[in-house]
Design an enzyme around this catalytic site. Sequence first.
Site, short mmCIF file in Angstrom:
data_model
loop_
_atom_site.label_atom_id
_atom_site.label_comp_id
_atom_site.label_asym_id
_atom_site.label_seq_id
_atom_site.Cartn_x
_atom_site.Cartn_y
_atom_site.Cartn_z
N ASN A 1 -13.17 -1.80 -4.13
CA ASN A 1 -12.70 -2.09 -5.47
C ASN A 1 -13.84 -2.48 -6.42
OD1 ASN A 1 -11.42 -2.90 -7.71
ND2 ASN A 1 -10.35 -4.63 -6.81
N GLU B 1 0.12 -18.08 -6.74
CA GLU B 1 0.87 -17.23 -7.66
C GLU B 1 2.36 -17.42 -7.50
OE1 GLU B 1 -0.34 -13.62 -8.82
OE2 GLU B 1 -2.29 -14.48 -9.29
N TYR C 1 0.84 -1.20 0.00
CA TYR C 1 0.00 0.00 0.00
C TYR C 1 0.87 1.25 0.00
CZ TYR C 1 -3.61 -3.32 1.30
OH TYR C 1 -4.47 -4.38 1.32
N CYS D 1 -6.18 -6.85 -6.20
CA CYS D 1 -5.93 -6.24 -4.89
C CYS D 1 -5.31 -7.24 -3.93
CB CYS D 1 -7.23 -5.67 -4.34
SG CYS D 1 -8.67 -6.65 -4.72
N HIS D 2 -5.41 -8.53 -4.25
CA HIS D 2 -4.81 -9.52 -3.36
C HIS D 2 -3.29 -9.51 -3.50
CE1 HIS D 2 -5.37 -11.64 -7.21
NE2 HIS D 2 -4.24 -12.23 -6.88
#
Length: 104
Positions: free
Chosen positions: A44, A81, A22, A52-53
């Site tokens: 969002n 990921e 952030y 956003c994750h």
Amino acid sequence: MTFNEKCYDLISQIPAGSISTYKEVAKALNTKAYRAVGSAMAKNPNPIIVPCHRVIKSNGDVGLFSYKEGTKTKITLLQKEGIDIAGEKVIGFKNKLFRFSSRI
DNA sequence: AGTCGAGCGCGCA
DNA sequence: TGCGCGCTCGACT
């Protein structure tokens, strides 16, 4: 182009396997409203184009997501990921930190 | 090292 | 108009 829109635009630039914080987002926007970034994520409107994750706190913590249980989902997504996470903390997140202005 | 308080920008009441 | 939030930092204990 509002503050939130800029947030979504930057975050949507984060490639899979990379993450950001952030703070980085707020810095990229040249603002000190770190909370506003998270607040924008909370609402969002484009969760598809805005991963956003992939945005976590600066201390390596995954932070929150939608709700308390949503955080777990966030962790799972990041693990898929290729991000190493221990409990609620990201391991070596600095190594995969995506910088928006990494224009060498 | 851990804790407390303040600050920003937008949305909601 | 006032407050809170998916946060961060500086200062004190």
